[in-house]
Design a protein around this motif. Structure first.
Motif, PDB file in Angstrom:
ATOM      1  N   MET A 624      -7.790   6.686  14.671  1.00 32.16           N
ATOM      2  CA  MET A 624      -9.030   6.516  15.102  1.00 32.16           C
ATOM      3  C   MET A 624      -9.206   6.819  16.562  1.00 32.16           C
ATOM      4  O   MET A 624      -8.508   6.032  17.445  1.00 32.16           O
ATOM      5  CB  MET A 624      -9.274   4.955  14.647  1.00 32.16           C
ATOM      6  CG  MET A 624      -9.530   4.743  13.127  1.00 32.16           C
ATOM      7  SD  MET A 624     -10.928   5.570  12.274  1.00 32.16           S
ATOM      8  CE  MET A 624     -12.213   4.252  12.631  1.00 32.16           C
ATOM      9  N   ALA A 625      -9.813   7.730  16.840  1.00 30.27           N
ATOM     10  CA  ALA A 625     -10.048   8.251  18.165  1.00 30.27           C
ATOM     11  C   ALA A 625     -11.297   7.973  18.805  1.00 30.27           C
ATOM     12  O   ALA A 625     -12.304   7.969  18.158  1.00 30.27           O
ATOM     13  CB  ALA A 625      -9.527   9.624  18.304  1.00 30.27           C
ATOM     14  N   CYS A 626     -11.255   7.637  20.154  1.00 27.43           N
ATOM     15  CA  CYS A 626     -12.572   7.510  20.676  1.00 27.43           C
ATOM     16  C   CYS A 626     -12.613   7.877  22.158  1.00 27.43           C
ATOM     17  O   CYS A 626     -11.922   8.079  22.845  1.00 27.43           O
ATOM     18  CB  CYS A 626     -12.939   5.905  20.633  1.00 27.43           C
ATOM     19  SG  CYS A 626     -11.554   4.929  21.109  1.00 27.43           S
ATOM     20  N   ILE A 651      -2.842   2.140  11.227  1.00 29.24           N
ATOM     21  CA  ILE A 651      -4.113   2.776  11.931  1.00 29.24           C
ATOM     22  C   ILE A 651      -3.388   3.098  13.396  1.00 29.24           C
ATOM     23  O   ILE A 651      -3.079   1.872  14.101  1.00 29.24           O
ATOM     24  CB  ILE A 651      -5.251   1.885  12.086  1.00 29.24           C
ATOM     25  CG1 ILE A 651      -5.780   1.731  10.476  1.00 29.24           C
ATOM     26  CG2 ILE A 651      -6.371   2.479  12.661  1.00 29.24           C
ATOM     27  CD1 ILE A 651      -6.972   0.892  10.208  1.00 29.24           C
ATOM     28  N   ARG A 652      -3.673   4.110  14.048  1.00 22.33           N
ATOM     29  CA  ARG A 652      -3.351   4.166  15.593  1.00 22.33           C
ATOM     30  C   ARG A 652      -4.763   4.467  16.111  1.00 22.33           C
ATOM     31  O   ARG A 652      -5.662   5.152  15.532  1.00 22.33           O
ATOM     32  CB  ARG A 652      -2.582   5.290  15.503  1.00 22.33           C
ATOM     33  CG  ARG A 652      -2.355   5.700  17.070  1.00 22.33           C
ATOM     34  CD  ARG A 652      -1.466   7.252  17.224  1.00 22.33           C
ATOM     35  NE  ARG A 652       0.084   6.748  16.558  1.00 22.33           N
ATOM     36  CZ  ARG A 652       0.571   7.787  16.616  1.00 22.33           C
ATOM     37  NH1 ARG A 652       0.453   9.054  16.636  1.00 22.33           N
ATOM     38  NH2 ARG A 652       1.988   7.364  15.791  1.00 22.33           N
ATOM     39  N   ASP A 684      -0.715  16.243  10.673  1.00 23.68           N
ATOM     40  CA  ASP A 684      -1.298  16.391   9.258  1.00 23.68           C
ATOM     41  C   ASP A 684      -2.118  14.946   8.959  1.00 23.68           C
ATOM     42  O   ASP A 684      -2.413  14.998   7.770  1.00 23.68           O
ATOM     43  CB  ASP A 684      -0.283  16.601   8.423  1.00 23.68           C
ATOM     44  CG  ASP A 684       0.668  15.523   8.472  1.00 23.68           C
ATOM     45  OD1 ASP A 684       0.632  14.544   8.966  1.00 23.68           O
ATOM     46  OD2 ASP A 684       1.942  15.601   7.388  1.00 23.68           O
ATOM     47  N   ARG A 685      -2.524  14.082   9.724  1.00 18.65           N
ATOM     48  CA  ARG A 685      -3.101  12.889   9.243  1.00 18.65           C
ATOM     49  C   ARG A 685      -4.465  13.082   9.534  1.00 18.65           C
ATOM     50  O   ARG A 685      -5.027  13.559  10.701  1.00 18.65           O
ATOM     51  CB  ARG A 685      -2.452  11.705   9.747  1.00 18.65           C
ATOM     52  CG  ARG A 685      -1.207  11.280   9.521  1.00 18.65           C
ATOM     53  CD  ARG A 685      -0.783  11.580   8.090  1.00 18.65           C
ATOM     54  NE  ARG A 685       0.804  11.562   7.630  1.00 18.65           N
ATOM     55  CZ  ARG A 685       1.431  10.696   7.348  1.00 18.65           C
ATOM     56  NH1 ARG A 685       0.987   9.297   7.349  1.00 18.65           N
ATOM     57  NH2 ARG A 685       2.698  10.823   6.838  1.00 18.65           N
ATOM     58  N   PRO A 686      -5.336  12.379   8.826  1.00 15.89           N
ATOM     59  CA  PRO A 686      -6.608  12.487   9.116  1.00 15.89           C
ATOM     60  C   PRO A 686      -7.087  11.653  10.605  1.00 15.89           C
ATOM     61  O   PRO A 686      -6.463  10.540  10.893  1.00 15.89           O
ATOM     62  CB  PRO A 686      -7.707  11.807   8.018  1.00 15.89           C
ATOM     63  CG  PRO A 686      -6.336  10.904   7.486  1.00 15.89           C
ATOM     64  CD  PRO A 686      -5.191  11.558   7.711  1.00 15.89           C
ATOM     65  N   VAL A 687      -7.939  12.455  11.053  1.00 16.59           N
ATOM     66  CA  VAL A 687      -8.277  11.828  12.551  1.00 16.59           C
ATOM     67  C   VAL A 687     -10.048  11.511  12.668  1.00 16.59           C
ATOM     68  O   VAL A 687     -10.707  12.449  12.290  1.00 16.59           O
ATOM     69  CB  VAL A 687      -8.038  12.690  13.924  1.00 16.59           C
ATOM     70  CG1 VAL A 687      -8.609  12.056  15.112  1.00 16.59           C
ATOM     71  CG2 VAL A 687      -6.662  12.992  13.699  1.00 16.59           C
TER      72      VAL A 687
END
Length: 797
Positions: A624-626, A651-652, A684-687
């Motif tokens: 989870m990027a912001c 979760i990162r 390869d993980r969803p962002v």
């Protein structure tokens, strides 16, 4: 009127100097060899492509030689701003005649060989442009785009009490909105502490193909207009050189005496009321002294004189070549230059000497005068953050005392100002007014606040003027900050373009010294327009900025007040950049202690380990990027929902402060290399990326990254109205509920749990809509939400 300063001998020599400048201008436009016409002109002596503009040049040459006289006579500290477009032949030629050009470019020597190089380089591949470009000594204003000369001139004289800026305003340029507004800058000038601007409105009658408005109104109407703006105009009109020299000398004598008198009254006698500053209106033919008629059509005094008056090439009549030769010879170069190609000593003696030459004045190379800004320790202004998510008063309101003390610390140096279009208080920076006022030299009333003849804040409800003033201030060696509503900074898009290009070019000129950065603080941003609505929603300035050269632009989106303090300290200390900082002014959660904020901002991007739970696995299930304050809040709220309802997910959380970190290092010096990017965002993980502005920009910055196809961006989608703060995020699907749904859609392992959670969140969105329509505010669980995930074994609420 005749000027007592202009003796017959001085008039003769000044006219010869003017002829020399005109000769150099025509040579720059046409010649690549035979610079002194020592043999008959041939087609081989003429450039194969003729590019440039003649129309404005002879008038500017006329002005320059007269300014040289008053500089010498009164020992003036003066620089020259060339407002008309394509005035390059005039400023290049005059700085060459005074010697400042050859001092910077020794290969353009003051002899025949140097003249040939001077002519050849103009508008020629590998040479110089036809503007008063950064390569030209003495220039702070390129004039590639019209409209900003007068605001640049005023910016240059603020806090420069001895400086006079002679600002030539083209009558075509005078039709632009920014220039028309800039006449009002005289209401902000303090004669006791600031310098003076001497506008010279050059009425030569035409633009490229049309007459100009101010040249076609009556003398009476023009004078009334200028007097209505608060100026005292002197008119110099005609086309006969001797009479025009006399009139110009007389007008300048009177103008300089008026400037001196105004300064005396303010500085010695304490007179504070606004004076009526002098200006000059020069009405002369377009293309003055050039060809009268070409191919049976009138040229001098018409629009045909604007660019190249005579076409000369293998496909044009041979008479054109002979007419060009006659034009050049009309200036009698044998009376101006000796056999070696040097300007005759009696003419060279007319130019000022040393730094009094306008091409060598240090104010026109502002970095050489730059003094280090005095900045307090930003850590002293930190918010106390006992745990992530504590409530703050508004990030810009935390920043304001820091800016207040920056202002106070630099009061004695008078080298820092805050600029903004009537929004300094609105943007949460009212603490600045604890130590200063707005500078204002028009009428006041008892109910006014923070107005004074001298102050460190300049506000005018024109983004163009604020930008132009600040650019002029920076270009002459000072520091400043422009605060503005995010949506309306677009008004100066093109001005930013020009300044960014100036920085790019000057960075490669070793003789140009670095200047302080152009700093934008954009508040009242897209996500908090509770009452302003759709018209105030546009975060696209970032997209515009990142088009410029990577060596020039920086974009920062601090997530909280401590990060904002760290970022702003860096920006104010930096040199030769354009820094864009976007921050909120409304109460908002605070996430990082000052120590954490300094580390995070220094790195520009990083994992927030306290919000993540993937530390003990090889790779997270989800990133989870912001980037931005509101996206950060919604991301953390989404993470808290995921951790409560889907506790097995790893979760990162990655937060971005420095937007340029997303680009590859090969494209921007702040960019991450691929290894570091992959370490943060995985391969390869969803962002799920929550972004402050338009989503496409993140894709544009990351399209070359390994995991780009798995980066799913939520941002502003041109949705919004007069609504609640949280509903703005819902309308654009940046809210916590949509972020969680987007994550579940990309995590098939959540199975039945994920399906039921999605349904709950869709129901919650319906509840949200019904609630705000009934109560006019957000759900209590949204308004009162706090982060509860800092202790890993505690379930988030």
């Amino acid at each position: 009127m005749k000027s007592p300063s202009l003796t017959p001998d001085l008039l003769r020599r000044m006219d010869a100097y003017w002829r020399a400048a005109n000769y150099l201008a025509v040579g720059q436009l046409y010649l690549r060899s035979n610079p002194l016409l020592k043999r008959p002109l041939t087609l081989a002596d003429v450039k194969p492509m003729l590019l440039g503009h003649w129309g404005t040049t002879p008038g500017q040459n006329f002005i320059y030689v007269h300014l040289n006289r008053i500089i010498r006579q009164h020992d003036l500290d003066m620089i020259y701003v060339s407002g008309p477009g394509h005035g390059g032949p005039a400023v290049v030629g005059n700085t060459y005649l005074e010697g400042s050009y050859s001092e910077i470019y020794p290969e353009i020597s003051q002899d025949e060989a140097g003249l040939q190089k001077l002519f050849l380089q103009f508008s020629f591949p590998g040479g110089i442009s036809s503007h008063a470009s950064p390569e030209c000594p003495g220039s702070i204003h390129e004039g590639g785009e019209l409209g900003y000369s007068l605001s640049h001139a005023f910016g240059a004289v603020f806090d420069n009490p001895e400086l006079v800026v002679a600002c030539v305003v083209g009558d075509g340029e005078a039709e632009t909105g920014p220039l028309a507004t800039a006449w009002h800058s005289n209401k902000f000038l303090d004669p006791a502490t600031d310098g003076a601007v001497l506008p010279i409105l050059h009425l030569n009658g035409y633009k490229i193909a049309n007459p100009t408005v101010l040249a076609r109104i009556s003398h009476e109407e023009l004078e009334q207009l200028l007097r209505g703006y608060g100026w005292s105009p002197f008119f110099v009109e005609g086309n006969e050189p001797a009479a025009m020299h006399e009139a110009m000398a007389s007008a300048l004598d009177q103008a300089v005496e008026q400037i001196k008198a105004i300064r005396r009254e303010a500085r010695e006698h304490g007179r504070r009321e606004r004076p009526r500053w002098p200006m000059i209106v020069l009405r002369s033919p377009k293309g003055w002294t050039g060809p009268q008629v070409v191919d049976g059509l009138p040229v001098e005094g018409t629009f045909r004189a604007h660019q190249i008056p005579i076409a000369v090439s293998a496909s044009t009549p041979v008479e054109h070549l002979r007419q060009l030769e006659a034009w050049l010879k009309s200036y009698r170069p044998e009376e101006l230059f000796d056999a070696a190609g040097r300007l005759l000593p009696e003419l060279a003696a007319l130019a000022p000497v040393g730094p009094r030459r306008m091409g060598a004045n240090p104010h026109a190379n502002g970095g050489s005068l730059l003094r280090e800004l005095r900045v307090p320790d930003f850590r002293d202004y930190a918010c106390t953050v006992a745990e992530p998510g504590v409530r703050g008063i508004g990030d810009t309101r935390v920043l304001a005392p820091f800016l207040r003390d920056v202002t106070a610390l630099n009061q004695s140096q008078r080298n820092f100002r805050v600029f903004g279009p009537d929004e300094t208080i609105s943007n949460g920076l009212e603490a600045v007014f604890d130590v200063t006022d707005r500078q204002w030299n028009a009428g006041t009333q008892a109910t006014d606040q923070h107005l004074a003849a001298t102050g460190r804040v300049l506000e005018m409800l024109s983004e163009h003027q604020c930008e132009g003033w600040l650019e002029g201030y920076l270009l002459t060696g000072r520091h400043g900050l422009f605060n503005c509503y995010e949506a309306f900074i677009h008004i100066i898009d093109s001005m930013f373009n020009q300044h960014a290009k100036w920085l790019k070019v000057t960075a490669s000129l070793p003789w140009r010294r670095k200047i302080a950065s152009l700093n934008y603080l954009l508040a009242s941003h897209v996500w908090r327009q509770d009452h302003n609505g759709f018209s105030h929603q546009d975060p696209g300035f970032i997209d515009h900025v990142v088009n410029k050269k990577a060596g020039v632009v920086r974009v920062y989106l601090p997530p909280d007040a401590n990060c904002l303090l760290s970022v702003m300290d860096h920006c104010l200390r930096s040199l030769h950049y354009v820094n864009v900082v976007i921050a909120g002014k409304h109460p908002a959660p605070q996430w990082l202690t000052m120590e954490q904020a300094v580390r995070h901002c220094s790195e520009g991007i990083g994992i927030w380990s306290w919000a993540s739970n993937d530390q003990e696995v090889d790779a997270p299930d989800l990133v989870m990027a912001c980037c931005g304050d509101v996206p950060t809040l919604e991301t953390l709220a989404a993470v808290s929902i995921l951790r409560e309802h889907l506790p097995e997910l790893k979760i990162r959380v990655v937060n971005v402060v420095d937007l340029m970190r997303l680009q590859p290092r090969a494209e921007h010096p702040h960019g991450l290399d691929d290894t570091d990017f992959d370490a943060l965002f995985t391969r390869d993980r969803p962002v799920i990326f929550a972004f402050h502005a338009y989503p496409y920009l993140i894709h544009r910055l990351t399209y070359r990254r390994t995991n780009h196809d798995n980066i799913h961006v939520r941002g502003y989608r041109e949705e919004g109205t007069v609504t609640t703060p949280f509903d703005m995020t819902v309308l654009n699907e940046l809210d916590r509920f949509h972020l969680v749904i987007s994550a579940i859609d990309r995590l098939p392992q959540t199975g039945n749990q994920g399906t039921y959670l999605k349904q709950q969140l869709r129901d919650k969105l319906v509840e949200h809509r019904q609630y705000i329509n009934r109560h006019g505010q957000d759900l209590p669980e949204v308004r009162n939400w706090t982060w509860q995930g800092s202790i890993r074994d505690r379930k988030p609420s």
